[in-house]
Design an enzyme around this catalytic site. Structure first.
Site, PDB file in Angstrom:
ATOM      1  CG  ASP A   9      -1.701   1.210   1.493  1.00 32.01           C
ATOM      2  OD1 ASP A   9      -1.517   2.196   0.758  1.00 32.01           O
ATOM      3  OD2 ASP A   9      -2.521   1.192   2.431  1.00 32.01           O
ATOM      4  CD  GLN A  45      -9.485 -27.929 -12.354  1.00 32.08           C
ATOM      5  OE1 GLN A  45     -10.352 -27.154 -12.033  1.00 32.08           O
ATOM      6  NE2 GLN A  45      -9.741 -29.199 -12.576  1.00 32.08           N
ATOM      7  CE  LYS A 103      -5.750  -6.544  12.276  1.00 31.88           C
ATOM      8  NZ  LYS A 103      -5.005  -5.890  13.342  1.00 31.88           N
ATOM      9  CE1 TYR A 112      -1.397  -9.624  15.372  1.00 24.94           C
ATOM     10  CE2 TYR A 112      -1.871  -7.441  14.529  1.00 24.94           C
ATOM     11  CZ  TYR A 112      -1.986  -8.811  14.436  1.00 24.94           C
ATOM     12  OH  TYR A 112      -2.685  -9.355  13.402  1.00 24.94           O
TER      13      TYR A 112
HETATM   14  P1  13P Z   1      -4.970  -0.283   5.163  1.00 26.15           P
HETATM   15  O1  13P Z   1      -4.215  -1.264   6.026  1.00 26.15           O
HETATM   16  O2  13P Z   1      -5.643  -0.937   4.018  1.00 26.15           O
HETATM   17  O3  13P Z   1      -4.077   0.851   4.745  1.00 26.15           O
HETATM   18  O4  13P Z   1      -6.156   0.326   6.053  1.00 26.15           O
HETATM   19  C1  13P Z   1      -5.827   1.007   7.192  1.00 26.15           C
HETATM   20  C2  13P Z   1      -7.003   1.557   7.925  1.00 26.15           C
HETATM   21  O5  13P Z   1      -6.798   2.161   8.956  1.00 26.15           O
HETATM   22  C3  13P Z   1      -8.361   1.387   7.440  1.00 26.15           C
HETATM   23  O6  13P Z   1      -9.306   2.022   8.263  1.00 26.15           O
HETATM   24  P1  13P Z   2      -9.174 -32.624 -12.717  1.00 25.81           P
HETATM   25  O1  13P Z   2      -8.934 -33.885 -11.952  1.00 25.81           O
HETATM   26  O2  13P Z   2      -8.731 -32.718 -14.152  1.00 25.81           O
HETATM   27  O3  13P Z   2      -8.618 -31.448 -12.033  1.00 25.81           O
HETATM   28  O4  13P Z   2     -10.776 -32.450 -12.834  1.00 25.81           O
HETATM   29  C1  13P Z   2     -11.526 -32.129 -11.736  1.00 25.81           C
HETATM   30  C2  13P Z   2     -12.570 -31.182 -12.147  1.00 25.81           C
HETATM   31  O5  13P Z   2     -12.339 -30.262 -12.899  1.00 25.81           O
HETATM   32  C3  13P Z   2     -13.884 -31.376 -11.573  1.00 25.81           C
HETATM   33  O6  13P Z   2     -14.643 -30.191 -11.596  1.00 25.81           O
HETATM   34 MG    MG Z   3      -3.859   2.268   3.451  1.00 29.35          MG
HETATM   35 MG    MG Z   4      -4.844  -1.912   2.410  1.00 31.18          MG
END
Ligand code: 13P
Ligand code: 13P
Ligand code: MG
Ligand code: MG
Length: 383
Positions: free
Chosen positions: A13, A242, A232, A229
């Site tokens: 960000d 698949q 985040k 902490y």
């Molecule tokens: P971001 O971690 O996406 O920047 O968001 C921070 C925030 O305080 C949102 O309210």
């Molecule tokens: P595959 O085993 O080829 O991934 O197939 C599974 C499938 O696509 C079922 O929706």
């Molecule tokens: Mg932000």
């Molecule tokens: Mg963010």
């Protein structure tokens, strides 16, 4: 030996328009310009997008994970975007670039990073998840659904190459340790850990039959904090699909029933994670609720064919409706738990200050109030 391809998703960000809602086109263009100039030399292909205010750079190359040249390139792209963000005076310009200079790897410098290296299969479907307003442990539940829950992934029952199960690499965020655990045998113990999204985060998942990498999630800031902490990080994840991995629809099924994740307003609230199309990844209500996008690609000799914007499908409308209902319900709690996160998980908090101010006013539970009334009156707190 067959050549390996590396899929690197690096994100940060570096500024929002306005507040924390959106990384605008101008920032994506600036990052893209840097990546475009590195085609052929460093990268095979790239795709730049955003989820809310986070820029997500999806890149392919042959240089392996943790490659300095690739990480430097991503850093340069994010710096270029930061320049634009500063010029436009976007909110929180440069927010996630915690260092003024690059030193070998973006890890520890602020950006998040999910990478995997593998031999490209005859057909290689991958799903890249990009999130905003939550943290990496948001993937604990959906990863479990994808790789261990036969009610979600039918292939665990029907596909012989999956019946031996998957191996989870689980990070202990607080003790700064990791443990490998096998599903299905250790499912209960695994849940005992990863159900605690405050302390544990799934980093990688491997197919046990051949140790092939199946999934990886970004967790850089979690790694850095080791016990404390400090923030985040809106995560990204890569899941292979698949032919012995969960089918694309089984991978997505992990998000069909929205769960509550930490993040949202000020990184201090629990709320639902809502699966959305790229164009709807703009968290506005109370800066949320948390979003997750799912971009499907087919790799072709490292080329990123796609994306297919998978959550754009109507079959996820009900999940969105449900997430919005959950958001409504959680919002009604205001500053009360469990909408509000426990103290240890809040991105920032005024509580220590409040407690410091009240320090001398706390009475022992069994102390009579009367004895203090005069004192309190004197201070003018009461009539
Ligand atoms: P971001 O971690 O996406 O920047 O968001 C921070 C925030 O305080 C949102 O309210
Ligand atoms: P595959 O085993 O080829 O991934 O197939 C599974 C499938 O696509 C079922 O929706
Ligand atoms: Mg932000
Ligand atoms: Mg963010």
């Amino acid at each position: 030996m067959e050549e390996k391809v590396t899929l690197s998703v690096i994100k940060a960000d570096v500024g929002g328009l306005c507040g924390h809602t959106l990384a605008p086109e101008e920032l994506l263009d600036a990052a893209e310009y840097v990546l475009e100039n590195a085609l052929d030399e460093t990268l095979i292909d790239y795709y730049v997008t955003n989820c809310g205010d986070d820029i997500d750079m999806i890149m392919t190359h042959n240089k392996g994970t943790d490659n300095e040249e690739v990480h430097k390139l991503a850093w340069d792209a994010l710096e270029a975007a930061t320049e634009v963000a500063k010029e436009l005076k976007l909110y929180g310009a440069g927010q996630d670039l915690l260092s003024t200079s690059f030193s070998g790897n973006v890890k520890g410098l602020g950006p998040g990073c999910a990478e995997m290296e593998f031999v490209e299969r005859p057909s290689e479907p991958v799903v890249v998840f990009c999130c905003d307003k939550t943290d990496p442990a948001a993937f604990n539940l959906p990863f479990y659904r994808m790789f261990s829950d036969p009610f979600s992934t039918a292939g665990l029952v029907y596909d012989p190459s999956m019946t031996t199960g998957f191996r989870y690499e689980v990070l202990d965020v607080m003790e700064h340790k990791r443990v490998f655990m096998d599903s299905p045998e250790e499912t209960y113990s695994l849940l005992a850990l990863i159900g605690n999204t405050e302390k544990y985060a799934v980093k990688r998942v491997y197919r046990r039959k051949d140790n092939e990498i199946a999934a990886v999630c970004s967790s850089e800031k979690l790694n850095m904090i080791a016990g404390e902490y400090v923030g985040k990080d809106d995560p990204v994840a890569i899941v292979r699909a698949q032919s012995g991995f969960p089918a694309v629809g089984e991978v997505l099924e992990g998000f069909a029933n929205p769960h509550l994740v930490a993040g949202w307003m000020r990184g201090c609230h629990f709320g639902p994670i809502m699966p959305v199309a790229e164009e709807d990844a703009m968290p506005a209500r109370f800066d949320g609720p948390a979003r997750v996008m799912a971009l499907g690609f087919q790799l072709s000799h490292g080329r990123l064919v796609g994306p297919n914007d998978l959550f754009a499908d109507k079959s996820f409308d009900k999940a969105r409706e449900k997430a919005l209902d959950m958001a409504e319900m959680m919002r009604s709690m205001g500053p009360f738990m469990p909408h509000r996160l426990p103290e240890s998980m809040m991105e920032y908090t005024s509580v220590p200050k409040v407690l410091a101010q009240l320090k001398d006013r706390f009475l022992e539970m069994d102390e009579g109030c009367e004895c203090k009334l005069d004192e309190i009156r004197e201070r003018g707190d009461m009539e």
